[in-house]
Design a protein around this motif. Structure first.
Motif, short mmCIF file in Angstrom:
data_model
loop_
_atom_site.label_atom_id
_atom_site.label_comp_id
_atom_site.label_asym_id
_atom_site.label_seq_id
_atom_site.Cartn_x
_atom_site.Cartn_y
_atom_site.Cartn_z
N ARG A 29 0.82 -1.25 -0.08
CA ARG A 29 -0.06 -0.04 -0.06
C ARG A 29 0.83 1.33 0.09
O ARG A 29 1.92 1.10 0.67
N THR A 30 0.09 2.36 -0.71
CA THR A 30 0.96 3.57 -0.65
C THR A 30 0.08 4.53 -0.07
O THR A 30 -1.16 4.08 0.57
N SER A 31 0.16 5.58 0.13
CA SER A 31 -0.78 6.63 0.80
C SER A 31 -1.88 6.98 -0.23
O SER A 31 -3.08 7.27 0.28
N HIS A 32 -1.75 6.49 -1.48
CA HIS A 32 -2.88 6.90 -2.50
C HIS A 32 -3.54 5.47 -2.89
O HIS A 32 -4.53 5.69 -3.59
N ASN A 33 -2.58 4.35 -3.20
CA ASN A 33 -3.11 3.36 -3.79
C ASN A 33 -2.76 2.03 -3.04
O ASN A 33 -2.06 2.01 -2.15
N ILE A 34 -3.55 1.00 -3.41
CA ILE A 34 -3.38 -0.47 -2.81
C ILE A 34 -3.31 -1.62 -3.92
O ILE A 34 -3.81 -1.34 -4.81
N TYR A 35 -2.15 -2.61 -3.76
CA TYR A 35 -1.92 -3.53 -4.69
C TYR A 35 -1.92 -4.73 -3.83
O TYR A 35 -1.81 -4.90 -2.74
N ALA A 36 -2.50 -5.76 -4.73
CA ALA A 36 -2.41 -7.22 -4.34
C ALA A 36 -1.95 -8.03 -5.46
O ALA A 36 -2.42 -7.83 -6.64
N GLN A 37 -0.96 -8.92 -4.73
CA GLN A 37 -0.50 -9.62 -5.90
C GLN A 37 -0.50 -11.40 -5.35
O GLN A 37 -0.43 -11.38 -4.14
N SER A 47 -2.86 -10.38 -10.26
CA SER A 47 -2.78 -8.88 -9.77
C SER A 47 -4.12 -8.27 -9.77
O SER A 47 -4.53 -8.35 -10.59
N ALA A 48 -4.15 -7.21 -8.94
CA ALA A 48 -5.03 -6.38 -8.86
C ALA A 48 -4.67 -5.22 -8.08
O ALA A 48 -4.08 -4.96 -7.16
N SER A 49 -5.13 -3.83 -8.60
CA SER A 49 -4.68 -2.77 -7.90
C SER A 49 -5.69 -1.64 -8.31
O SER A 49 -6.61 -1.75 -9.13
N THR A 50 -5.67 -0.53 -7.42
CA THR A 50 -6.74 0.58 -7.64
C THR A 50 -6.16 1.51 -8.99
O THR A 50 -7.05 2.34 -9.04
N LEU A 51 -5.26 1.12 -9.45
CA LEU A 51 -4.84 2.01 -10.70
C LEU A 51 -5.43 1.38 -12.09
O LEU A 51 -5.55 2.17 -12.97
N GLU A 52 -6.33 0.08 -11.77
CA GLU A 52 -6.73 -0.28 -13.14
C GLU A 52 -7.99 0.49 -13.16
O GLU A 52 -8.58 0.91 -12.40
N LYS A 53 -8.07 0.88 -14.65
CA LYS A 53 -9.09 1.74 -15.14
C LYS A 53 -10.69 1.15 -14.72
O LYS A 53 -11.25 2.03 -14.06
N ILE A 58 -14.93 2.64 -10.39
CA ILE A 58 -15.87 2.39 -9.39
C ILE A 58 -15.67 3.25 -8.04
O ILE A 58 -16.53 3.76 -7.43
N THR A 59 -14.24 3.24 -7.77
CA THR A 59 -13.95 4.13 -6.56
C THR A 59 -13.51 5.50 -6.89
O THR A 59 -12.61 5.54 -7.71
N ASN A 60 -14.14 6.59 -6.40
CA ASN A 60 -13.39 7.90 -6.72
C ASN A 60 -12.31 8.18 -5.95
O ASN A 60 -11.19 8.75 -6.37
N ASN A 61 -11.94 7.62 -4.47
CA ASN A 61 -10.80 7.70 -3.76
C ASN A 61 -10.27 6.24 -3.69
O ASN A 61 -10.97 5.51 -3.04
N ALA A 62 -9.17 6.38 -4.14
CA ALA A 62 -8.56 4.93 -3.87
C ALA A 62 -7.72 4.48 -2.62
O ALA A 62 -7.11 3.64 -2.53
N ILE A 71 -10.52 -4.39 -3.81
CA ILE A 71 -9.38 -5.07 -4.46
C ILE A 71 -9.28 -6.42 -3.69
O ILE A 71 -8.90 -7.23 -4.62
N GLY A 72 -9.91 -6.73 -2.56
CA GLY A 72 -9.65 -8.05 -1.92
C GLY A 72 -10.92 -9.11 -2.66
O GLY A 72 -10.57 -10.01 -3.01
N ASN A 73 -11.86 -8.41 -2.78
CA ASN A 73 -12.74 -9.14 -3.50
C ASN A 73 -12.40 -9.61 -5.01
O ASN A 73 -12.64 -10.74 -5.50
N ILE A 74 -11.83 -8.71 -5.89
CA ILE A 74 -11.38 -8.73 -7.13
C ILE A 74 -10.28 -9.96 -7.21
O ILE A 74 -10.44 -10.76 -7.93
#
Length: 114
Positions: A29-37, A47-53, A58-62, A71-74
């Motif tokens: 995680r960063t202060s702006h996004n979260i990543y899962a691999q 992988s899945a992250s909040t940077l995917e289009k 879906i989320t305005n604020n990542a 992200i956990g669900n995906i």
């Protein structure tokens, strides 16, 4: 000792306890996004992250718990589609609360076992 050094120290102790040839759900995680691999033998399988289009729409604020739970669900759905049901949770030294906890609980509810 600064925060990042403490986190890396916790991450090192966690990773020494995890066996090398298991399938891991690694969270960053960063202060702006979260990543899962999903990683096995140092190779990323999924992988899945909040940077995917499509997730970003879906989320305005990542950087909140809601986006972490998405992200956990995906990542859980992608694992189950690939035939992976059991993983080991590697939280990368982050404390188990907030966004990390939301991601983990969402992945468990979606069918991953850890």
């Amino acid at each position: 000792m600064c925060k990042n050094k403490k986190r890396l120290k916790r991450a090192k102790s966690i990773r020494t306890k995890i066996k090398k040839n298991v399938i891991k759900l690694v969270v960053f995680r960063t202060s702006h996004n979260i990543y899962a691999q999903i990683v096995c033998n140092n190779k990323t399988l999924l992988s899945a992250s909040t940077l995917e289009k499509n997730i970003n729409k879906i989320t305005n604020n990542a950087s909140n718990k809601y986006s972490a739970s998405i992200i956990g669900n995906i990542i859980a759905k992608r694992c189950i589609d690939k035939g992976i049901k059991k993983v080991v949770f590697d939280r990368s030294g982050y404390k188990y609360h907030g966004r990390i906890k939301a991601l983990a609980e969402s992945a468990r509810e979606s069918g991953l076992i850890f």
